[in-house]
Write an enzyme that holds these catalytic residues in place. Structure first.
Site, PDB file in Angstrom:
ATOM      1  NE  ARG A 247     -26.248 -12.566 -42.587  1.00 14.65           N
ATOM      2  CZ  ARG A 247     -25.403 -11.564 -42.532  1.00 14.65           C
ATOM      3  NH1 ARG A 247     -24.219 -11.665 -43.137  1.00 14.65           N
ATOM      4  NH2 ARG A 247     -25.708 -10.440 -41.902  1.00 14.65           N
TER       5      ARG A 247
ATOM      6  NE  ARG B 181     -17.732 -17.136 -47.190  1.00 15.83           N
ATOM      7  CZ  ARG B 181     -18.360 -16.104 -47.727  1.00 15.83           C
ATOM      8  NH1 ARG B 181     -19.683 -16.042 -47.640  1.00 15.83           N
ATOM      9  NH2 ARG B 181     -17.706 -15.151 -48.346  1.00 15.83           N
TER      10      ARG B 181
ATOM     11  CD  GLU C  48     -17.750  -8.017 -43.964  1.00 11.58           C
ATOM     12  OE1 GLU C  48     -18.820  -7.679 -43.428  1.00 11.58           O
ATOM     13  OE2 GLU C  48     -17.670  -8.477 -45.122  1.00 11.58           O
TER      14      GLU C  48
ATOM     15  CB  SER D 127     -19.779  -3.891 -42.668  1.00 12.51           C
ATOM     16  OG  SER D 127     -21.053  -4.485 -42.541  1.00 12.51           O
TER      17      SER D 127
ATOM     18  NE  ARG E 232     -17.310 -14.140 -40.815  1.00 13.98           N
ATOM     19  CZ  ARG E 232     -17.479 -13.812 -42.097  1.00 13.98           C
ATOM     20  NH1 ARG E 232     -16.856 -12.749 -42.585  1.00 13.98           N
ATOM     21  NH2 ARG E 232     -18.257 -14.520 -42.870  1.00 13.98           N
TER      22      ARG E 232
END
Length: 418
Positions: free
Chosen positions: A257, A272, A344, A347, A383
């Protein structure tokens, strides 16, 4: 891509969804107008084509002036049919372009609003009372587990090396995730990390968040940010047999990403980053079974969080914070001691038939074929190491290893600073 029949029958449903997302309602009227134009153009083409075929039968038996008149009319019709066909093609192209614009229709009960308007469904576990709080990078460097300095030297900012027990922890976490998926009946998959444009577009990732994606222009391929993308494309243009229940896959892949627009956010450590690893669940099921399947995916995610002994909460994400493909999304967020906030980790999204319609994935029924529903959910990713290190830290900089991960780090119950 949405079902045009549904939009024609109940345009207010899409308008309400667009409002809930904070997106333009004008596209609904534009889409309906384009649909009417396409149908009118197609009807005119078919009328002229039928007249042309009928005229073709009248010409052979005709003679003299009558035949000449019929031939002249046939010439006019040929030109008119060609023009009508071009107009119908243009109208279809315009409709296809507009049909790709609206996001998926949010499901009833999804909170309205933006990023901060989520609903907390539950909190699980106790937040640790720590005497001294170190962040994951300080802990990781002390354990010889994370090296961001050399990552930046080799690849630039937001890259890193996982070394020693750091590498073992990640491999252990991902293997635990894959084992959890296999026990639940998922087919394990090692997926491609480069996909064609039509697959990336089909999953809905080339919309508002296209800047997040790395593209190899020379090869016209995209690097995936999740194995959801290749798994969604796995059955493109196929008719599935769902008579025995959902088809479930668990994909292990490297993910990439660009983190565009996140300048200054979580730049320290590995929260990140541009590259990470992940195990992603992906399910194809009947549309009427999608809500129940969504709850099952969430349950498997919570099982993983419990296995690594993390305090977490589950939130129902607001409409304005959903990705374009998702009709509903649940996030699981773990406590982050160093920042006293929720982070987070995972999800799960119910994409209803949105992706399958774009990728032409259908199921066979007693009355024909129809689009399937697709869902996805994360079982483990790099993460997670952030939350594991911080929540299990000890005053001396050592880290307790959750029971479920001990077999993957040589049976150790504590990781000591080097």
């Amino acid at each position: 891509m949405l079902d045009l029949r549904v939009i024609r029958e109940d345009p207010e449903r899409l308008r309400a969804s667009q409002r809930a997302r904070g997106e333009s309602e004008e596209v609904v009227d534009e889409l309906l107008a384009a649909d009417r134009s396409r149908r009118a153009s197609l009807s005119e083409f078919e009328r002229l084509r039928a007249e042309q075929k009928s005229l073709g039968k009248e010409i052979p038996p005709a003679a003299g002036e009558e035949k000449q008149a019929l031939l002249a009319r046939a010439k006019e019709l040929a030109a008119a049919v060609k023009a009508a066909e071009a107009a119908a093609d243009d109208a279809q192209q315009r409709l296809d372009q507009l049909a790709a614009v609206p996001s998926n229709i949010v499901l009833d009960g999804v909170p309205v609003g933006g990023e901060e308007d989520y609903t907390v469904l539950r909190e699980v576990g106790e937040i640790p009372a720590l005497e001294k709080v170190r962040d994951h990078l300080e802990l990781g460097e002390g354990l010889g587990a994370i090296d961001t300095e050399r990552g930046a030297k080799v690849s630039g900012s937001r890259f890193y090396f996982l070394t020693g027990v750091g590498a073992q922890l990640e491999l252990g976490l991902l293997n635990l995730a894959m084992n959890t998926a296999v026990e639940a009946g998922f087919t394990p998959m090692i997926t491609p990390t480069l996909v064609r444009p039509e697959v990336m577009a089909g999953t809905g990732f080339l919309g508002a968040h296209a800047d997040e994606i790395y593209r190899l222009e020379r090869d016209d391929l995209y690097l995936v940010g999740t194995s959801e993308v290749p798994l969604a494309g796995y059955h493109a243009d196929e008719i599935l047999d769902l008579s025995r229940g959902p088809l479930r896959y668990a994909g292990w892949s490297a993910c990439y990403r660009r983190e565009a627009g996140s300048h200054g956010k979580d730049t320290r450590g590995i929260i990140r980053v541009h590259q990470f690893h992940k195990v992603e669940m992906f399910s194809y099921c009947r549309e009427e079974d999608a809500a129940d399947e969504h709850e099952r995916l969430l349950g498997w995610e919570e099982r993983m969080l419990a296995a690594v002994e993390l305090p977490y909460r589950v939130i129902d994400v607001a409409a304005g914070d959903l990705g374009s493909s998702a009709a509903r999304k649940f996030d699981c967020e773990a406590w982050l001691p160093s920042q006293s906030r929720w982070l987070e980790l995972t999800s799960t999204s119910n994409c209803t038939t949105f992706q399958a319609r774009r990728l032409n994935v259908r199921e066979r029924t007693e009355t024909g074929t129809r689009q399937v529903a697709t869902l996805n959910g994360t079982l483990g990713t790099t993460r997670w190491l952030v939350a594991i290190l911080e929540n299990h830290q000890r005053p001396d900089g050592s880290v307790a290893v959750p029971q479920a991960l001990r077999p993957y780090v040589g049976g150790r119950d504590v990781l000591e600073p080097v």
